[in-house]
Enzyme design. Sequence first.
Site, PDB file in Angstrom:
ATOM      1  N   HIS A 233     -15.814 -26.926 -17.438  1.00 53.85           N
ATOM      2  CA  HIS A 233     -16.559 -26.141 -18.679  1.00 53.85           C
ATOM      3  C   HIS A 233     -15.512 -24.958 -18.785  1.00 53.85           C
ATOM      4  CE1 HIS A 233     -19.310 -24.282 -21.067  1.00 53.85           C
ATOM      5  NE2 HIS A 233     -19.462 -23.190 -20.286  1.00 53.85           N
TER       6      HIS A 233
ATOM      7  N   SER B 172     -19.511 -21.972 -24.974  1.00 52.33           N
ATOM      8  CA  SER B 172     -20.856 -21.793 -23.963  1.00 52.33           C
ATOM      9  C   SER B 172     -21.524 -21.075 -24.728  1.00 52.33           C
ATOM     10  CB  SER B 172     -20.160 -21.129 -22.444  1.00 52.33           C
ATOM     11  OG  SER B 172     -21.104 -21.371 -21.579  1.00 52.33           O
TER      12      SER B 172
ATOM     13  N   ASP C  24     -16.413 -31.331 -18.392  1.00 54.85           N
ATOM     14  CA  ASP C  24     -17.120 -30.427 -18.605  1.00 54.85           C
ATOM     15  C   ASP C  24     -18.669 -30.994 -18.437  1.00 54.85           C
ATOM     16  OD1 ASP C  24     -19.187 -28.402 -19.121  1.00 54.85           O
ATOM     17  OD2 ASP C  24     -18.292 -28.044 -21.183  1.00 54.85           O
TER      18      ASP C  24
END
Lengths: 396, 396
Positions: A364, A165, A331
Amino acid sequence: MQSISGPAHAEHRAQEADHPTSQVATFDTDQPLPLDCGVDLAPFQIAYQTYGELNSAKSNAILICHALTGDQHVANPHPVTGKPGWWVTLVGPGKPLDTSRYFIICSNVIGGCMGSTGPASTNPTTGTVWGLDFPVITIPDMVRAQAMLIDRLGIDTLFSVVGGSMGGMQVLQWCVAYPKRVFSALPIACSTRHSAQNIAFHELGRQAVMADPDWREGRYVEQGTHPRRGLGVARMAAHITYLSDAALHRKFGRRMQDRELPTFSFDADFQVESYLRHQGSSFVERFDANSYLYLTRAMDYFDIAADHDGVLAAAFRGTRTRFCVVSFTSDWLFPTSESRATVHALNAGGARVSFAEIETDRGHDAFLLDVPEFFDIAHAFLESAGKTRGLADAGQ
Amino acid sequence: MQSISGPAHAEHRAQEADHPTSQVATFDTDQPLPLDCGVDLAPFQIAYQTYGELNSAKSNAILICHALTGDQHVANPHPVTGKPGWWVTLVGPGKPLDTSRYFIICSNVIGGCMGSTGPASTNPTTGTVWGLDFPVITIPDMVRAQAMLIDRLGIDTLFSVVGGSMGGMQVLQWCVAYPKRVFSALPIACSTRHSAQNIAFHELGRQAVMADPDWREGRYVEQGTHPRRGLGVARMAAHITYLSDAALHRKFGRRMQDRELPTFSFDADFQVESYLRHQGSSFVERFDANSYLYLTRAMDYFDIAADHDGVLAAAFRGTRTRFCVVSFTSDWLFPTSESRATVHALNAGGARVSFAEIETDRGHDAFLLDVPEFFDIAHAFLESAGKTRGLADAGQ
């Protein structure tokens, strides 16, 4: 443990009660951090954790870059929440990021709130908390600060830079800004630029914080308030984006909370409601609201291609770093298409790159969870890169 | 225009300055609305618009059900915003919902804020605004109220019931609750039960409203405040879910607002940020915050199968209604998989059903936009159903 010379640069255990376990590297006015906004930040400090030992060749260091609401407490209990480190599944003796083989570093990002200089720190000019007077920082700024820490630790080339991320954005930025200092890179569930939808979700979160009267135009520390409600709402919004529809369905579906029939009220009838409320209220205990504004902003500004006349491949041209790009099928915050675009640019730039799209319904958040296929890939990639780096028998 | 007997039931132009154009049907204490929560709501009123003329056989009436933040102003300028009706693209002379052929009705839902009884209405017991003392309503309650209006208008069987999103839920509920009164049904971009992710987004919106101190535990009308900031944040969150990632990318990408370089501030640097801020601030001018709580709650509770021992097909068994189910490829709020599940249940229940998944990148909002393929399908479906219904030459 590295030895650091000079009292102004002394590495020491932080004295702050709320960050008892972190080491802190301080940088005085003679070593400012040049920020993208034009400000030289000085003095400043970086709080960090290390695990394992640096070998004599200084060739086994791995830098982990944390995500938006993560911090340096990768593999030790969190000093505020007491919970296990956020990547304890991946980092430790015998684990893919094997602390018996590698020297692992993770620092709180500049702008953060776990000991590194950020909006909750003291502005040396005024003697009060920075608040919104803190300069806006970028992902390149975070990485520049990390590079200064790595210098301080006497390390020239990192064996690997790893993160998911916002951490993955930092990984990519490391490879662009300091290509010769990164032997291998593992960017996970990330992209080279923040999408319009992601900017929209971040703006929503910021507006939620700023809508809270307890935010006090960012001056809540001096005024003894905290925008708990606004920050809680921001966290709820973000949390939804971290999970997939399928994961939410599997985890909660339409199941009721401790009841069979609806209450016909605004109580948390559904389990997913009480889960979200808990996510919001627990987050505000450990995170600074202004930090949340600054770090989301940094992600929004991130756009590697923009710094290379719009040509992403140009950013990576000639790199000798070995890449392993990882995405997760469910995700939707950083979808596989983003990782694929990164891989195409790396290919076009002539990089050595492998790519793994991992099948999971966990969204995610998968990069933080126990996903064996991901662990296997991380292990195999580091093992292979380690052989080339001459680390083959380090942990045998 | 329908004639309505009895002064207590008088149909009249609403006198309220803010709903100047709507007709209002009032129901006195002898005609309560039985709600799912067990309360009998009485008295209550329904504000509605009509377009076109009811034929002598009363066989050409179409009920349009509006979505969460829609209202009865389908095809006339909105009395508050002055903007064109929300479905003026679809409803009008010569359009798919042809007002020269059909008598079209749209009523503000119970719990709404555009003239129908809702939390901003006066509680007859106390003489003050209902606020959170208003009973929690459900989609079946909304439909039950509409059926009372349709009775009042002297219509037995609706030629069609049409709606998208929350409106589509009402369409499906009509077919379950009053199968013999619905000749054809056009549920668009909806589902038979609200998903965990959708409940999560609604809960986020409610928490944003309730976090605003100006909400005053729902008593903001008496106290002269309005939770503008909280409702604005709720609207921003919802609005993101109405668009697709692709639509946001096409519409805004990472383009800056009136500038080329970032300001390194928390201004709305990106176009998508100022767009969202505008969506939030304009919404609060026309919508009641408590209504937003009630209507989102109604959607969350919606679950047709739950009322049929978990067997969705059982809800539709033996129906003679003709169905046309429509979904949009890029709708992630009510994805095609939800519509497909509805179609499977309709098939299993032995219904006549056609299904159209329309290719578009415009997300959930597509049902409100100018999507010619959708218009063609709506037109063809109504044309075909009209022939069976004996309306073939109505507008020829």
